[in-house]
Design a protein around this motif. Sequence first.
Motif, PDB file in Angstrom:
ATOM      1  N   VAL A 167       0.865  -1.175   0.000  1.00 46.07           N
ATOM      2  CA  VAL A 167       0.000   0.000   0.000  1.00 46.07           C
ATOM      3  C   VAL A 167       0.904   1.229   0.000  1.00 46.07           C
ATOM      4  O   VAL A 167       1.697   1.424   0.932  1.00 46.07           O
ATOM      5  N   ALA A 168       0.786   2.031  -1.048  1.00 46.09           N
ATOM      6  CA  ALA A 168       1.604   3.244  -1.179  1.00 46.09           C
ATOM      7  C   ALA A 168       0.698   4.460  -1.044  1.00 46.09           C
ATOM      8  O   ALA A 168      -0.401   4.494  -1.610  1.00 46.09           O
ATOM      9  N   ALA A 192      -3.473  -0.234   5.233  1.00 42.59           N
ATOM     10  CA  ALA A 192      -4.002   1.081   4.842  1.00 42.59           C
ATOM     11  C   ALA A 192      -4.527   1.839   6.048  1.00 42.59           C
ATOM     12  O   ALA A 192      -4.356   3.066   6.141  1.00 42.59           O
ATOM     13  N   MET A 193      -5.156   1.140   6.986  1.00 44.63           N
ATOM     14  CA  MET A 193      -5.638   1.803   8.202  1.00 44.63           C
ATOM     15  C   MET A 193      -4.495   2.418   8.988  1.00 44.63           C
ATOM     16  O   MET A 193      -4.593   3.551   9.481  1.00 44.63           O
ATOM     17  N   ARG A 194      -3.405   1.677   9.106  1.00 45.95           N
ATOM     18  CA  ARG A 194      -2.252   2.211   9.848  1.00 45.95           C
ATOM     19  C   ARG A 194      -1.647   3.421   9.143  1.00 45.95           C
ATOM     20  O   ARG A 194      -1.220   4.383   9.802  1.00 45.95           O
ATOM     21  N   ILE A 195      -1.601   3.396   7.811  1.00 46.65           N
ATOM     22  CA  ILE A 195      -1.041   4.534   7.072  1.00 46.65           C
ATOM     23  C   ILE A 195      -1.920   5.767   7.259  1.00 46.65           C
ATOM     24  O   ILE A 195      -1.416   6.873   7.516  1.00 46.65           O
ATOM     25  N   ARG A 233      -0.776   9.273   9.133  1.00 48.55           N
ATOM     26  CA  ARG A 233      -0.763  10.557   8.424  1.00 48.55           C
ATOM     27  C   ARG A 233      -1.629  11.589   9.144  1.00 48.55           C
ATOM     28  O   ARG A 233      -1.238  12.755   9.302  1.00 48.55           O
ATOM     29  N   LEU A 234      -2.830  11.197   9.578  1.00 49.95           N
ATOM     30  CA  LEU A 234      -3.712  12.153  10.256  1.00 49.95           C
ATOM     31  C   LEU A 234      -3.186  12.534  11.632  1.00 49.95           C
ATOM     32  O   LEU A 234      -3.488  13.623  12.130  1.00 49.95           O
ATOM     33  N   VAL A 263      -9.270   7.808  14.744  1.00 50.48           N
ATOM     34  CA  VAL A 263      -9.267   7.196  13.413  1.00 50.48           C
ATOM     35  C   VAL A 263      -9.661   5.727  13.490  1.00 50.48           C
ATOM     36  O   VAL A 263     -10.467   5.234  12.692  1.00 50.48           O
ATOM     37  N   HIS A 264      -9.118   5.004  14.468  1.00 49.41           N
ATOM     38  CA  HIS A 264      -9.427   3.569  14.591  1.00 49.41           C
ATOM     39  C   HIS A 264     -10.896   3.363  14.927  1.00 49.41           C
ATOM     40  O   HIS A 264     -11.518   2.404  14.451  1.00 49.41           O
ATOM     41  N   TYR A 265     -11.469   4.246  15.723  1.00 48.64           N
ATOM     42  CA  TYR A 265     -12.875   4.104  16.117  1.00 48.64           C
ATOM     43  C   TYR A 265     -13.799   4.307  14.928  1.00 48.64           C
ATOM     44  O   TYR A 265     -14.800   3.595  14.773  1.00 48.64           O
ATOM     45  N   LEU A 266     -13.487   5.249  14.054  1.00 46.45           N
ATOM     46  CA  LEU A 266     -14.340   5.503  12.900  1.00 46.45           C
ATOM     47  C   LEU A 266     -14.101   4.506  11.771  1.00 46.45           C
ATOM     48  O   LEU A 266     -15.021   4.219  10.999  1.00 46.45           O
TER      49      LEU A 266
END
Length: 997
Positions: free
Chosen positions: A490-491, A755-758, A762-763, A775-778
């Motif tokens: 995933v880039a 992708a979730m970790r990326i 970033r956020l 982010v993880h909750y949503l």
Amino acid sequence: MGDSSSRRLLVEVCNARNLMPKDGQGTASAYVVVDFDGQRRRTKTKSRVLNPTWDERLEFSVHDPDLMPGETLELNVYNDKTMGRKGKFLGKVKITGSAFAKAGSESLVYYPLEKRSVFSQIKGEIGLKIWYVDEPASDASAGTGTGTPEKKGEAVEEKKVEEKKEEKKEEKKEEEVKKEEKKEEKEKKEEKKEEKGKKEEEKKTPEKEKPKEAEKKEEEKSKEVSTPAPATPVKESQHYNGDLEIKPHMAGDHNVKMGSYDLVERVPYLFVRLLKAKLSGNKPVYAKLVAGSQSVCTRTISSGEWDQVFAFHKASLTATSLEVSVHEEKKAEGDKPADHVSMGAISFDLQEVPKRSPPDSPLAPQWYTLEGSSEGSEGCDVMLAVWVGTQVDESFQEAWQSDSGGLNTHTRCKAYLSPKLWYLRLSVIQTQDLRLPSLAENKPRPVAGTELYVKGQLGAQVFKTGRIILGGASASTSGNPCWNEDLLFVAAEPFDPYLTIVVEDVIAGQPVGHAKVPLSSVHRRVDDRVEPPPRWLNLIGDDARPYAGRVHVRVCLEGGYHVLDEAVQVTSDVRAASKHLSKPPIGLLEVGVRGASSLVPMKVSKDGSSGSTDAYVVLKYGPKWARTRTIIDQFNPRWNEQYAWDVFDPCTVLTIAVFDNVRYKQTEPGRDVRIGKVRIRLSTLDTNRVYINTYPLTAVHPIGARKMGEIELAIRFSCPSWLNLLQSYTNPLLPRMHYVKPLGPAQQDMLRHTAMRIVSARLARSEPPLGPEVVHYLLETDAYTWSMRRSKANWFRVVRCLSGLAGLVKWIHGVRMWTHPPTTALVHILLLVIVFCPQMILSTLFLYLFFVLVWRYRYRTREPNGMDPRLSHVDSVGPDELDEEFDGFPSSRPADVVRVRYDRIRAVAGRAQTLLGDVAAQGERFEAILNWRDPRATGLFTLFCFLISLICYMVPFKILVVLMGFYYLRHPRFRGDMPSVAFNFFRRLPSLSDRML
């Protein structure tokens, strides 16, 4: 774009594939008509071929480059009726201006041809290259300003001749366009007859298009397009994305006021813009504003230029006046302590403060003379402006806000964008001329028995191929091993600089060599038709082996996939990564976050006597995240903020979550606490209707489920075209590459977590950061982890879905047992009707289903549903099961607790194992009757099949079905209490259960 440059749009119509035959002879004579910005171009006709190749380049002028992302390029393919029996429509393509590539980055993209109406018979695709070119305007006056007057006159005459030639060319083009219009009108009439009077899309003529386009541009220039919410400011210098502001071309519904804050309440605020003070000399001064119990000070500046805006929540003001004072800050000198000397003050009556709404121009600040200065200090003048506005005011974003913690960055409203994600495919083909590292000094390394694998690394992502042992006879295990394996990464844009490829030696425990591939040189593709070019890379070893061999790979960025970064069942975006495959939006989603009520205290004082909650809301749809401002210490906060998103697919989900802000009070990083979450599926909303509802906020904690309060939302889904909305239900949910070259479930799950970790990382680097816990909750990162509560909920969901089938079986059993004799008699009559009139079966079935659906329409759900605690089974689960759900990997609980939970999972898995074994046994019994595992049983079944075949030959089929139906529905007095012969025979058939260890 300024006046010093112009823009041209170039469209290269390459070819088309698999067109629908339209000339009655199995072929088609196709030509293409392209419309853009009031301009029309046409290609040549390719006669009698279903895969035509044009390779023609069409050029358009862009009148306003700033509005190009909102323009639409429409391409229609027609069959030339002069080449066949009659002209017909072959398909169309619409491409938004935001998908146009810049010169040098264009590529061949195949677009599927779309239908004009529901009843059109269209198939095939067309290959296009679209790009734009920015050119500096030539200075005509500079070219003609030098030289003799004779040359100037000749140049003027040449210009006149050229103008006349251009006018003649334009007249010819207009005549050709008129002829094409007449052809298209006749084609429309013929299609209307074929489609049985169904309404088609109206075709605009060029003469009508030009004034309409001009009118649209004038309206867009005259109207001030406001941002969708105070949390989504868009700077002109930023890259235009299309998700941060309401697009003017989406205003198809004139009854909908877009970006007008009509979904929330207008909250009055007292605004004070304090610019500067007129001082004699440089003195460290600051200003103080007092309105009742609320007071705030500006920063201390020697020049006296503050340029700050303050916004006081007007409903919380208890005073009737505003006082502005300026103070000089004197430092301690010798025995004199530090002091603050007043330089004067001025008071404003709040009843006389002017009101201002956003259409009005900003209020001009004025000079005011301060009065009542302290002894020994000089008076001063201050420039300021005071007015009453709302949260719609453009100054609200930069202002100090009394209800959200002042100028704290962690309490401000913001909009975030998820990084654009791509799949990076690394295909490892083979290696050659490998020079293995030596195990000991001056000893050659034998090749036989060496175990190798290839490792790819992109940032923190590391994936490996399978291992190959050298020394075999096959080509794949010889000195040049072959893998032919794909590794997917995933880039995220902006990309990491390099993809590292390493060939590892398992026995030596060290790499054979490595190579780096710059991602800027990687090929991008949008489908599987074009294979990326392979490349040979030299492997770099250690100092003793500067050349360690070479590796043959193929690297490409997959733009035809959608990179999933959230759980599949709650996804909010299904678009492909490449912008060449993007389609125009079908609607607009507007959400007004009005407020919350009855929130529970999230922070408790040390003595436990009081509590507080500092709540904010996060909304997520597509790549855009919106965060409201934090309302400090309120159990019933009122945000009244409005946001908007473009909608590309109606079968998507909007996620809204409420959090308690912990970060803004702590010097060290903390974690914001979740309060609750709401999800709204857009397909359950009626179009162009405003829903204003209150949704409960329920959160699951390790101690149990708890109602945390309620949130009030206003939602509107606007859709200008019903036809496009209904057509989206016939399109595949995911892009084409997911079906042509699908990913495995395990691989897709691993890529989704990556992708979730990326996205989370970033956020978290934004300012203010959007925490990983938010982010993880949503994104529902724990949706696929084990949970006893979710397992129970899913089991009861399956039971609920099968309850209808169970009810039908129960009703049939009641009919069979003559529980209600009139019903059984009617079933006998229905059986006779079905047998002797079989042509009525399907029509009766679908007519009955039609009436049932029409009857149930009146009982449909009229409001969008939020989270359902009963469906989630949060009330019927124990504390230990909830604690297990919140336990991470690896488990941090004591060994005895883990042992108890492991035994419980073993018990549940044992029941599931038994159920699977029973299902497998039934299937094996069917196989056993055909495989002669039990010769006597199979012999009896063979004889039975022979007798049944003779009976079916002699007895008519209808009579046979009636007799079987009457026998099945016979009265209970003619039945026995024991199971039937067929059931007993089937249960005696052997399965493979007796052969398992």
